[in-house]
Enzyme design. Structure first.
Site, PDB file in Angstrom:
ATOM      1  N   ALA A   1      41.160   8.042  -2.698  1.00  0.00           N
ATOM      2  CA  ALA A   1      41.996   7.455  -1.774  1.00  0.00           C
ATOM      3  C   ALA A   1      43.595   7.933  -2.011  1.00  0.00           C
ATOM      4  CB  ALA A   1      42.045   6.003  -1.729  1.00  0.00           C
TER       5      ALA A   1
ATOM      6  N   ARG B   1      50.680  18.277   5.216  1.00  0.00           N
ATOM      7  CA  ARG B   1      51.415  18.045   6.734  1.00  0.00           C
ATOM      8  C   ARG B   1      53.142  18.431   6.708  1.00  0.00           C
ATOM      9  NH1 ARG B   1      47.420  14.069   6.950  1.00  0.00           N
ATOM     10  NH2 ARG B   1      49.015  12.453   6.419  1.00  0.00           N
TER      11      ARG B   1
ATOM     12  N   SER C   1      37.292  11.595  -1.122  1.00  0.00           N
ATOM     13  CA  SER C   1      37.761  10.907   0.161  1.00  0.00           C
ATOM     14  C   SER C   1      36.702  10.034   0.584  1.00  0.00           C
ATOM     15  CB  SER C   1      38.045  11.846   1.220  1.00  0.00           C
ATOM     16  OG  SER C   1      38.793  11.324   2.279  1.00  0.00           O
TER      17      SER C   1
ATOM     18  N   CYS D   1      34.541   0.554  -0.762  1.00  0.00           N
ATOM     19  CA  CYS D   1      34.466  -0.725  -0.602  1.00  0.00           C
ATOM     20  C   CYS D   1      33.077  -0.810   0.270  1.00  0.00           C
ATOM     21  CB  CYS D   1      35.611  -1.008   0.336  1.00  0.00           C
ATOM     22  SG  CYS D   1      36.988  -1.253  -0.463  1.00  0.00           S
TER      23      CYS D   1
ATOM     24  N   ASP E   1      44.354   3.296  -8.423  1.00  0.00           N
ATOM     25  CA  ASP E   1      44.006   2.345  -9.320  1.00  0.00           C
ATOM     26  C   ASP E   1      44.219   2.474 -10.817  1.00  0.00           C
ATOM     27  OD1 ASP E   1      42.695   1.135  -7.075  1.00  0.00           O
ATOM     28  OD2 ASP E   1      40.699   1.838  -7.620  1.00  0.00           O
TER      29      ASP E   1
ATOM     30  N   ASN F   1      46.079   4.260  -0.805  1.00  0.00           N
ATOM     31  CA  ASN F   1      46.158   5.051   0.169  1.00  0.00           C
ATOM     32  C   ASN F   1      47.710   5.284   0.363  1.00  0.00           C
ATOM     33  OD1 ASN F   1      43.758   6.553   1.587  1.00  0.00           O
ATOM     34  ND2 ASN F   1      43.331   4.299   1.555  1.00  0.00           N
TER      35      ASN F   1
ATOM     36  N   TYR G   1      47.013 -18.351  20.961  1.00  0.00           N
ATOM     37  CA  TYR G   1      46.164 -19.686  20.826  1.00  0.00           C
ATOM     38  C   TYR G   1      45.108 -19.487  22.111  1.00  0.00           C
ATOM     39  CZ  TYR G   1      44.085 -23.673  22.812  1.00  0.00           C
ATOM     40  OH  TYR G   1      43.099 -24.775  23.688  1.00  0.00           O
TER      41      TYR G   1
ATOM     42  N   TRP H   1      46.502 -26.029  17.414  1.00  0.00           N
ATOM     43  CA  TRP H   1      47.198 -25.906  16.121  1.00  0.00           C
ATOM     44  C   TRP H   1      46.346 -24.888  15.273  1.00  0.00           C
ATOM     45  CZ3 TRP H   1      52.234 -27.085  15.112  1.00  0.00           C
ATOM     46  CH2 TRP H   1      52.925 -27.842  15.965  1.00  0.00           C
TER      47      TRP H   1
END
Length: 478
Positions: A12, A23, A40, A44, A311, A333, A455, A463
């Site tokens: 990442a 870029r 890449s 997860c 990490d 990232n 809502y 609420w």
């Protein structure tokens, strides 16, 4: 001196930095050194691959290597391991199949990631004892559970030697050591495969954080999750520190804990993430108080021209106002992208974190952001006040509603929101983003209670659960 930007690590943080640098400056030479096969990828997703919901490990790849090379012009060197860094000479020593060589750099990013933490007990080297931080480890675990299932034409199995000899044995009982995010997600994956699942943890409750684990989801969430795990047939062994792994013929057969023996044909250890800092430490680069690489707001380390992200590096926690080690994908990232911009001439901050985490345990959504542990809040100078509310996920008259439990923490003196955790069958994973936004804005719980949230009966009561919790907590502070 070369104007080469060298990135060590192709996941990442590393690939975000490399792509962003190309870029921003298409003429800049960018070299990525990755010691493994995959780059890449979405780590997860590994629990869902192990479960079998994702059929092929290659499906977890975010950007194909061909695109990284062709579209972005990155010099991607897989199976090239950086083994030493010399900040004085600005060189990286690299081991490759055709020999060792030195590579000059103008700027260097260490994105070496993290590894599953060891328990440091006898028997950890037995076949059938796994940690999960890479696609290689994910494939090995799935292959161990069902030999041949992870294999596809042209793929080389990441298994060999005596390990292969054990694959004929059926796996019927699996133990997960560590009631943390990956471990609990794999509990559900193992259950879906029809296995007898046992969860072993040294804490009295799940989510009790250690030095290498993710932030706590809160005591309220822990109680709900424990009850749900038992309802789903998972056997919990809590307050049970592991003393050793027992085995026969080189293969694990049981966990021996302070609470007794737990037979197991396979074991998944999730005791947190250990930052991979050996390369930095050997180069004399400073480590921080968490044990990860110390960096400033721009990802710069103590060595000139050397950055760290992901990490392996510390992040700045906005609520705690101190460095933390949070091995989370978005932070990796974002940190890599910032370094890629910085090295091409536009200094860009990596940005702080508030520890926002979401996960799914069977059909429960669990989410948290900020600081929920009162002891941790006190260590940062706060006087925490905790409020817990249980409400409904939709309007009471709309079919299908379920309970949502919200635990919210604020500072008694200032009323500042410190964190919140949510658990329920729906409506938790995305609601926590409002909590993260409030934390980044430094809002009080009174201000949170006044938020104009959306809502509609299918999505929530009049609420919102967050507003209900904030109102209750604000009342506690009056």
């Amino acid at each position: 001196m070369s104007e080469r930007f060298v990135v060590v690590g192709g996941d990442a943080a590393g690939m975000s930095a490399a792509a962003k640098a190309r870029r921003e400056d298409p003429e800049r030479e960018v070299v990525v050194l990755e010691r493994g096969e995959w780059v890449s990828y979405g780590a997860c997703g590994i629990p869902y691959y192990v479960r079998g919901r994702i059929p092929d490990v290659d499906d977890l790849v975010v950007t194909e290597p061909e695109k990284l090379v062709g579209k972005y012009g990155i010099d991607l060197r897989r199976h090239h391991e950086a083994v030493a860094v010399d900040p004085a000479d600005r060189t990286v020593t690299v081991d490759a199949a055709d020999g060792r060589y030195d590579l000059e750099y103008a700027d260097l990013l260490l994105a070496t990631g993290g590894s599953g933490a060891d328990l440091d007990v006898p028997g950890e080297d037995l076949d059938g004892v796994f940690t999960i931080r890479s696609l290689e480890e994910g494939r090995a675990l799935r292959e161990y559970l069902q030999p041949g299932e992870s294999h596809h034409p042209g793929a080389e199995l990441p298994l060999g030697g005596e390990f292969q000899d054990h694959l004929h044995g059926a796996v019927e009982r699996v133990a997960v050591v560590g009631a943390n995010k990956i471990g609990l997600e794999l509990v559900a994956a193992f259950d879906a495969r029809g296995l007898d699942v046992h969860l072993v943890d040294d804490g009295e409750h799940v989510f009790e954080s250690g030095p290498l684990t993710l932030p706590s989801f809160g005591a309220a969430a822990a109680g709900v999750v424990e009850e749900h795990l038992r309802e789903r047939g998972v056997t919990l062994h809590l307050d049970a520190p592991v003393e050793r792994f027992a085995g026969e013929d080189g293969r694990v057969t049981a966990i021996e804990s302070a609470r007794g023996r737990v037979p197991a044909d396979a074991v998944l250890v999730d005791e947190g993430v250990q930052p991979n800092v050996e390369l930095a430490a050997d180069a004399g680069i400073d480590l921080g108080p968490t044990g990860a690489v110390a960096v400033d707001d721009y990802g710069r380390t103590s060595a000139d021209g050397v950055y760290a992200a992901g990490d392996c590096a510390e992040k700045h926690h906005l609520v705690l106002d101190r460095p933390v080690h949070l091995p989370l994908g978005l932070a990796a990232n974002r940190g890599g992208r910032a370094v890629g911009t910085t090295v091409t001439g536009t200094p860009t901050r990596q940005g702080p974190v508030v520890g926002t985490v979401t996960m799914k345990v069977f059909d429960l959504e669990v989410a948290s952001s900020g600081v929920l542990n009162p002891e941790e809040a006190r260590s940062a100078g706060f006087d925490p006040v905790v409020e817990t509310v249980s409400t409904i996920s939709r309007a009471h008259y709309y079919p299908g509603w379920s309970r949502i439990t919200v635990e919210m923490v604020a500072d008694r003196e200032t009323g500042r929101l410190l964190g919140a955790g949510l658990v329920g069958k729906e409506g938790c994973a995305h609601r926590v983003n409002a909590v993260a936004t409030a934390l980044h804005a430094g809002m009080t719980v009174g201000e949170v209670a006044d938020l104009d949230l959306g809502y509609s009966p299918p999505f929530g009561p009049g609420w919102d659960p967050l507003l209900t919790a904030a109102k209750a907590l604000s009342g506690d502070l009056d």
